[in-house]
Design a protein around this motif. Structure first.
Motif, mmCIF file in Angstrom:
data_model
loop_
_atom_site.group_PDB
_atom_site.id
_atom_site.type_symbol
_atom_site.label_atom_id
_atom_site.label_comp_id
_atom_site.label_asym_id
_atom_site.label_seq_id
_atom_site.Cartn_x
_atom_site.Cartn_y
_atom_site.Cartn_z
ATOM 1 N N LEU A 138 0.839 -1.210 0.000
ATOM 2 C CA LEU A 138 0.000 0.000 0.000
ATOM 3 C C LEU A 138 0.867 1.251 0.000
ATOM 4 O O LEU A 138 0.586 2.208 -0.740
ATOM 5 N N ILE A 139 1.925 1.256 0.808
ATOM 6 C CA ILE A 139 2.812 2.416 0.868
ATOM 7 C C ILE A 139 3.603 2.561 -0.429
ATOM 8 O O ILE A 139 3.755 3.667 -0.974
ATOM 9 N N ASP A 140 4.082 1.449 -0.962
ATOM 10 C CA ASP A 140 4.889 1.496 -2.194
ATOM 11 C C ASP A 140 4.079 1.992 -3.382
ATOM 12 O O ASP A 140 4.573 2.778 -4.198
ATOM 13 N N GLU A 141 2.843 1.543 -3.490
ATOM 14 C CA GLU A 141 2.056 1.837 -4.689
ATOM 15 C C GLU A 141 1.198 3.090 -4.564
ATOM 16 O O GLU A 141 0.965 3.783 -5.557
ATOM 17 N N ILE A 142 0.684 3.375 -3.357
ATOM 18 C CA ILE A 142 -0.313 4.454 -3.238
ATOM 19 C C ILE A 142 0.061 5.479 -2.183
ATOM 20 O O ILE A 142 0.179 6.677 -2.462
ATOM 21 N N ALA A 143 0.250 5.036 -0.953
ATOM 22 C CA ALA A 143 0.428 5.978 0.153
ATOM 23 C C ALA A 143 1.712 6.781 0.046
ATOM 24 O O ALA A 143 1.834 7.848 0.657
ATOM 25 N N GLY A 144 2.677 6.290 -0.734
ATOM 26 C CA GLY A 144 3.923 7.037 -0.878
ATOM 27 C C GLY A 144 3.741 8.364 -1.589
ATOM 28 O O GLY A 144 4.543 9.282 -1.406
ATOM 29 N N VAL A 145 2.667 8.476 -2.394
ATOM 30 C CA VAL A 145 2.469 9.713 -3.162
ATOM 31 C C VAL A 145 1.117 10.369 -2.885
ATOM 32 O O VAL A 145 0.818 11.426 -3.451
ATOM 33 N N ARG A 146 0.312 9.776 -2.035
ATOM 34 C CA ARG A 146 -1.008 10.339 -1.760
ATOM 35 C C ARG A 146 -1.192 10.537 -0.257
ATOM 36 O O ARG A 146 -0.701 9.747 0.563
ATOM 37 N N GLU A 147 -1.945 11.591 0.081
ATOM 38 C CA GLU A 147 -2.211 11.891 1.477
ATOM 39 C C GLU A 147 -3.406 11.119 2.023
ATOM 40 O O GLU A 147 -3.522 10.875 3.223
#
Length: 330
Positions: A138-147
């Protein structure tokens, strides 16, 4: 006053919790000495730095970050707060519940079908279930660039590929293209497996997928209904008679002027003709019931009856009753 401005402790929490929000990222702020972490029911708090998870905290409650959180972080367990320095780390709050989302095809899907060169146009609707199960992905694909990430974001991703998956699984499992509901379980199972494989790389698991109903264009649905009616009646001639009778009884055939009256009369005559034919066909097989005539006895009152029966013309020879048809001769 400005010297002490950055010394104020802060509270790390998900303030604006929403049921349709999958995660919220507390970031770009420095955690100070004396700061607190608040985890509410249905939330997990994931501490990460530079895309690497430092620790995951699942139990609800209020925690002192310096004494109760930092000692459990992977690479920051020895971190010491300075007089004018804090800890730079991001905290991801994840909604741990299972989400249930309704879906429906926006446009009709043309499913290949024999006899229909353009395919059979159908629509479908149902629900799918999902939850977050892999925080690293989740962090690698989405949460790394979204709030933050919403249920609507997942729905858009699902519906973007749903038409293709329906076209893949309906012809494979739907043997009877006009009764897809009978195969909806197998169709749903196949689509769920494919969706789960696609969403897995984002840390999301598809826990359920259901097709609630299929719908056809009105013309095809009318044809399906009519075929079902024929099958229930099992006799086309009888079905036509029932349809005509219902039309006459409900008045659906009225109101057409002379042409309508003529059509009704012709159909009525056709029904009458068919009924007479059926009666004639059944007559040779039916036993004929003939009343037994009283015996033909000579008259005793001195009066002579007619020489011939007025009913059938049989010669009577002055008897009381006709020996042929039983007619009383008075």
């Amino acid at each position: 006053m400005s010297f002490f401005k950055n010394q104020f402790a802060n509270v790390v929490e998900w303030l604006e919790f929403r049921d349709d929000m999958i995660f919220y990222k507390w970031s770009n702020r420095e955690i100070k000495k004396g700061s607190k972490l608040i985890i509410r029911p249905g939330q997990d708090a994931v501490f990460f730095k530079n895309g690497k998870i430092e620790g995951i905290f699942r139990d609800e409650g209020e925690y002192d970050i310096e004494s109760q959180i930092i000692p459990f972080l992977s690479t920051l367990k020895g971190f010491k707060f300075g007089f004018n320095s804090g800890m730079r780390v991001e905290v991801l709050f994840v909604n741990t519940k299972e989400f249930i989302v309704k879906w429906g095809t926006q446009n009709a899907i043309n499913i290949p079908s024999l006899g229909l060169p353009g395919g059979l146009p159908i629509r479908a609707n149902g629900t799918f279930h999902f939850k977050v199960n892999d925080y690293i992905a989740l962090i690698d694909e989405i949460a790394g660039v979204r709030e933050q990430y919403l249920v609507e974001d997942v729905k858009i991703r699902i519906t973007a590929v749903l038409d293709q998956l329906l076209m893949k699984w309906i012809p494979r499992e739907g043997k009877d293209m006009f009764n897809l509901q009978a195969n909806s379980f197998d169709i749903s199972k196949g689509i769920k497996e494919d969706l789960d494989m696609q969403m897995m790389k984002s840390g999301i698991s598809i826990t359920g997928f259901n097709v609630m109903s299929f719908s056809y264009p009105k013309e095809i649905q009318d044809m399906i209904t009519k075929n079902a009616s024929h099958g229930m009646v099992s006799d086309v001639n009888r079905y036509q008679q029932i349809s005509l009778t219902e039309g006459m009884a409900t008045g659906r055939m009225s109101g057409g002027g002379a042409a309508s009256d003529m059509a009704g009369m012709v159909m009525g005559m056709n029904i009458a003709g068919k009924m007479m034919n059926q009666m004639n066909q059944q007559a040779p097989n039916q036993p004929v019931s003939v009343e037994k005539a009283e015996p033909s006895l000579p008259r005793t009152d001195g009066q002579k009856g007619p020489n011939f029966c007025p009913n059938c013309g049989n010669k009577t020879e002055g008897a009381n009753f006709c020996s042929n048809c039983g007619q009383k001769l008075v």
